[in-house]
Design an enzyme around this catalytic site. Structure first.
Site, PDB file in Angstrom:
ATOM      1  CG  ASP A 131      -1.842   1.156   1.305  1.00 25.05           C
ATOM      2  OD1 ASP A 131      -2.325   1.581   0.245  1.00 25.05           O
ATOM      3  OD2 ASP A 131      -2.074   1.674   2.410  1.00 25.05           O
TER       4      ASP A 131
ATOM      5  CB  THR B 275      -2.033   3.588  -3.832  1.00 22.27           C
ATOM      6  OG1 THR B 275      -2.542   4.695  -3.108  1.00 22.27           O
ATOM      7  CG2 THR B 275      -1.732   4.027  -5.246  1.00 22.27           C
TER       8      THR B 275
ATOM      9  CE  LYS C 223      -5.111  -1.107  -2.016  1.00 20.99           C
ATOM     10  NZ  LYS C 223      -4.769  -0.440  -0.741  1.00 20.99           N
TER      11      LYS C 223
ATOM     12  CG  ASP D  32      -1.340   1.828   6.753  1.00 26.16           C
ATOM     13  OD1 ASP D  32      -1.434   2.955   7.275  1.00 26.16           O
ATOM     14  OD2 ASP D  32      -1.701   1.607   5.583  1.00 26.16           O
TER      15      ASP D  32
ATOM     16  CG  ASP E 132      -3.984  -1.860   2.972  1.00 22.38           C
ATOM     17  OD1 ASP E 132      -4.304  -1.622   1.793  1.00 22.38           O
ATOM     18  OD2 ASP E 132      -3.487  -1.004   3.720  1.00 22.38           O
TER      19      ASP E 132
END
Length: 1003
Positions: A348, A633, A721, A741, A745
């Protein structure tokens, strides 16, 4: 923090859909009222249509359990005779090793479950998806943090239902007759459509419900007590729908060891069949097959799993105790060796590579720009705007419809004022020391004020306006207060707020200036949407690109003046649209868009998210180690590209191919062909284009992307992702590591072979859901280069040595049986079998978990050493075959030597061969060790001492008087040297003429 939920009857759908989470996905109506006044529903027993009763349920359970027990008992009685015929020795030689393996495995799994339970208790969050009914806060609203849903760390404003907030007490909620209509469960966390209806009023009260009236599960309430009605639970929760199901990760190394174990089992069966075949299948040959399977069962090392599990615990302990990566936590102790074979790292950006601390860097007005070195000019313009004579001041605040050319001072003042108003930031005053909180709030004490907002960008903007003289000092649901440089308080009434959404990419606010009565519509947003809203200009697109290339997050700020009639007309249409149940978002958007035309462009703002410490050298280490890094991202393309350059994710001599936006199959085909013609080129692609490519050309796109030195995917959704990670694993077959984080994610982290969570400002969910948790991204380099590499090499050496230890004694048993006419008679019995793999050899063999080929500083300095592990050479069929040949050679030498040199009694064969076997294993450990540790020396000496001391108690198997003779000593010495010395010579010659890569660094 106290969170209360009112859940009464759920009708018009499955009555338990809200409780068990297994209901149908339909809109539902949740009734509010006193529980005693409504029909109670209970789960029914499908057999007797009665409520569950423990005393009627228990006898049936006990009968079933005893039935199975008696069946098992009679089955064991029937098999006892057969078992006695297969028995080759004492029973404890069977169940002790198996019981030890099971105990170690159970203890390790129990420890993991307890740790997981304790981690789950750390999440004190909203327990279910709720409609916000009431709050104890005086301002009639509350803030919550959605870091585990969308990765955003700052506070979002939530508003209760107006008619329930006006009730005198929370207990009155149980006395009203009302219901909530909620839309069907869906994955969208940024939108909600519903209505609240109170029926006991005259007339009935109807209120529209939107995302501002919701409290999603896994969010955190800032302060006070909130009361809500639950609308979704279980699998219908927004947080559950946006998170993939966690899976139990099995390491590639474990799969490889399982494959070798299957080969060994096949060898066990083959050897047993060969032995029976050489007997010409005489007599009860089928029993002989089972006897030989038990006799050669050491071929499949039962201690292998125990040693590997204990080794992984040691590796995990070493990681946690490493002072150079403080705060690192191993949450999955089953896969530390996976860290030594990572081929793709997916990371990320915000909060992982960057610090998630926004700093205001640039204010651009089109003809003039202000940077960090010229903010004093902005401050002087703002000061002059509020301290000039009244007639000039009024002129500077005249409506924008006049054709008078504005001065720089007035333009700066309007831009700063707009930035100070168009946001959802709320100043909160906290008492410090002697200052009373109420007094601090009343007098707007600067030292007690902190800002709460839904985005760090907005906080940085408000902090910047404070630094240049225009301070946000107060805000509630309906008003806002600004303080000028002269100390004057400007009051503004908030008429409407249009929150930011990922679809609209903009937010707006309509305010009325109480001093002049002017109504102004302010808006800020991304350049891609604002360029079609503001009036025509020739500098917006160019300057946005320039600022994005500098790594800045760009926002466009605009305004539009409204008359009273214009606003009243808009408000009527807006309220009507918000009450719609069907297509509400479309109708509301249409009404808002009627205002978003020909707005006056005020300025551009640029904020910077700084890189974390040592991100550049860490990425360079990973790249030199042969690891390809992909950045996934949700940020815009220009900012993501610039961050990739600043972090040296893309080297300076590499070209970057920006994948043009595609929406159709033909466009994707053309763009893929254009990308195919480029070589050694980094790829930058948006989430929308990526979705189109994966839909039509999944194989072709992944083939091209995997050849790139680096890939940047911007505007990625959490599910995208995870999809990218899954495709990488399927297409390449290589190990992946995901780093993030935030809660957004989690899906990516759980899908990857190794998930690493960074404890940052976005909460702990990524850290808690990950296999490994670090405090900074830079710790990832040492985690992989040192601990991952050591764990993999040590696990490979340990597993192959345990296999060698088992094959060696099995080879001796095979030679013994062959010499004595293929008899199924054990060579060693009783304690000798158990002692061989435990107290006599376990400590030296297990001490291999402390071995290392190079120092940690060398491994960090030369990351190319890590690249050698990506081919899986430490544990391969080649190395396995080498160890098999070594085992066959040593086992044959020891057994034939003992048979040739024994004197008159069979017990002498046992003494000579078993002693030679123990000494051979201890010497082989010494030959395998590359870097000696003092514990290794202790293990060797301790094991030898244990064997010598135990000879006193082994008189049943070994002649004590014989081992004290010189004949025994020289025979054991000769056999041991013949079994080990040639291997040492071969190892020396190999290191002399074909040294490994690491030996060049240690010489």
């Amino acid at each position: 923090l106290h969170i209360k939920a009112i859940v009464c009857d759920v009708s018009k759908c499955c009555p338990w859909s809200g409780c068990c989470g297994m209901g149908d996905f339909r809109p539902r109506t949740v009734w509010l009222g006193h529980p005693e006044k409504r029909e109670q529903r209970y789960p029914r027993n499908v057999i007797n249509n009665q409520k569950y009763n423990f005393f009627t349920f228990l006898p049936g359970v006990l009968f079933n359990q005893f039935k199975y027990f008696f069946n098992l008992y009679f089955l064991l009685l029937a098999c006892s005779q057969f078992v006695n015929e297969l028995r080759l020795g004492a029973l404890y030689t069977y169940w002790v090793p198996l019981g030890f393996v099971l105990i170690i495995t159970i203890v390790r799994e129990a420890v993991e479950e307890i740790r997981c339970f304790l981690r789950d208790k750390e999440n004190q969050r909203v327990p279910a998806d709720m409609i916000f009914l009431r709050t104890s806060e005086r301002n009639g609203s509350c803030f919550l943090r959605t870091d585990q849903l969308d990765g955003e760390t700052d506070w979002k404003l939530r508003l209760p239902v107006a008619c329930t907030q006006r009730l005198p007490t929370a207990g009155d909620l149980l006395q009203i007759r009302s219901y909530v209509y909620a839309e069907e469960p869906n994955i969208d966390i940024h939108n909600f459509v519903g209505t609240f209806t109170r029926e006991d009023g005259d007339p009935p009260v109807n209120e529209s419900l939107s995302i501002e009236n919701t409290l999603w599960a896994s969010t955190v309430i800032a302060s006070g007590t909130v009361v809500g009605v639950v609308i979704y639970t279980g699998k219908e929760l927004r947080s559950v729908m946006n998170t993939s199901n966690p899976r139990h990760k099995i390491g590639l190394f474990d799969l490889e060891v399982n494959c070798l174990t299957k080969i060994l089992f096949g060898a066990l069966v083959v050897v047993s069949l060969v032995m029976v075949a050489l007997q010409h299948f005489a007599g009860r040959w089928y029993l002989q097959i089972f006897r030989f399977l038990l006799l050669f069962s050491n071929i499949v090392p039962i201690s292998l799993r125990v040693n590997l599990d204990m080794g992984k615990m040691v590796f995990s302990w070493m990681i946690k105790k490493d002072s150079k990566i403080p705060g690192t936590v191993v949450r999955a102790s089953t896969i530390p060796e996976q860290l030594g074979r990572i081929s793709y790292l997916l990371t990320d950006k915000t909060g992982t590579l960057t610090m998630n601390e926004m700093v205001f860097r640039r204010l651009h007005l089109g003809t003039v720009a202000y940077g960090m070195d010229s903010m004093d000019e902005v401050q002087s313009h703002v000061f002059s705007a509020y301290t000039q004579p009244p007639h000039d001041f009024a002129a500077s605040r005249a409506p924008a419809t006049t054709k008078v050319r504005k001065t720089i001072s007035s333009r700066v003042h309007e831009a700063v004022k707009a930035i100070a108003l168009v946001h959802n930031v709320t100043p909160v005053y906290e008492a410090n020391g002697v200052t009373d909180q109420a007094e601090a709030e009343q007098h707007y004490e600067d030292t007690c004020r902190v800002y709460q907002a839904s985005s760090p960008d907005e906080v940085s903007l408000v902090q910047w306006t404070e630094s240049v003289g225009l301070t946000l000092v107060g805000r509630d649901q309906s008003s806002m207060q600004l303080r000028t440089p002269s100390g004057q308080i400007l009051n503004f009434t908030i008429l409407q707020i249009f929150p930011f959404t990922y679809e609209s990419k903009r937010m707006g606010i309509i305010v009325r200036d109480e001093s002049t009565g002017e109504i102004t519509f302010y808006m800020k947003g991304a350049d891609v949407v604002m360029s079609g809203i503001v009036q025509y200009n020739d500098w917006l697109e160019e300057e946005c690109g320039n600022m994005a290339r500098e790594g800045l997050r760009v926002l466009v700020v605009a305004k539009k003046s409204l008359t009273e009639d214009q606003y009243q007309d808009f408000e009527a249409r807006y309220v009507q649209a918000k009450l719609s149940v069907h297509d509400r978002s479309l109708k509301v958007a249409t009404v808002i868009e009627s205002l978003e035309m020909e707005m006056e462009l005020l300025c551009l703002t640029g904020v910077e998210d700084q890189l974390q410490a040592d991100v550049r050298p860490t990425l360079e280490i990973l790249r030199n180690a042969g690891i390809k890094v992909w950045m996934l991202t949700g940020d815009k393309l220009e900012t993501a590209t610039c961050t990739a350059k600043n972090a040296h994710l893309v080297t300076r001599n590499q070209d970057i191919h920006v994948f043009r936006p595609v929406t159709t199959r033909s466009e994707a085909h053309l763009e893929l062909n254009a990308f195919r013609r480029k070589h050694d080129c980094a790829l930058v692609i948006s989430g929308d284009s990526l979705e189109v490519c994966l839909k039509f050309y999944e194989y072709e796109f992944m083939e091209l992307a995997c050849q790139c030195p680096a890939v940047v995917c911007c505007r990625c959704a959490p599910t995208q992702k995870a999809q990218i990670v899954r495709l990488l694993k399927e297409r390449t077959g290589k190990l992946t590591c995901a780093v993030g984080d935030g809660g957004n994610d989690v899906s990516m982290i759980q899908e990857a072979d190794c998930g690493v969570g960074v404890e940052g400002k976005e909460g702990k969910q990524a850290s808690l859901a990950a296999d490994f948790s670090v405090t900074q991204f830079k710790h990832l380099g040492r985690l992989l280069m040192v601990h991952g590499r050591n764990s993999y090499k040590r696990s490979a050496a340990l597993s192959q040595f345990v296999i060698h230890r088992s094959l060696c004694i099995s080879t001796m048993q095979a030679v013994f049986s062959s010499v004595f006419y293929f008899a199924s008679v054990p060579l060693y019995q009783g304690f000798l079998i158990i002692g061989y793999s435990t107290i006599y050899t376990m400590f030296p063999v297990f001490s291999l978990v402390l071995d290392k080929d190079v120092k940690s500083e060398v491994a960090m300095l030369y990351p190319e050493l890590y690249k050698d592990l990506l081919k899986g050479r430490p544990l391969s069929f080649k190395t396995f075959l080498i160890w098999v040949l070594i085992s066959i050679y040593q086992g044959s030498i020891i057994m034939y030597g003992a048979l040739l040199l024994f004197e008159s009694e069979f017990v002498h064969i046992v003494a000579i061969s078993f002693t030679s076997l123990i000494l051979t294993e201890l010497l082989m450990v010494a030959l395998t060790v590359q870097t000696w540790h003092w514990l290794m020396v202790v293990a060797e000496l301790l094991s030898l001492a244990c064997y010598v001391a135990s000879l006193v108690f082994l008189h049943e198997f070994i002649d004590i008087y014989f081992i004290a003779t010189l004949s025994f000593v020289w025979k054991v010495t000769v056999i041991t040297l013949v079994s080990c010395l040639p291997l040492y010579v071969l190892k020396y010659l190999r290191r002399r003429f074909s040294p490994p890569s690491y030996s060049k660094l240690t010489s």
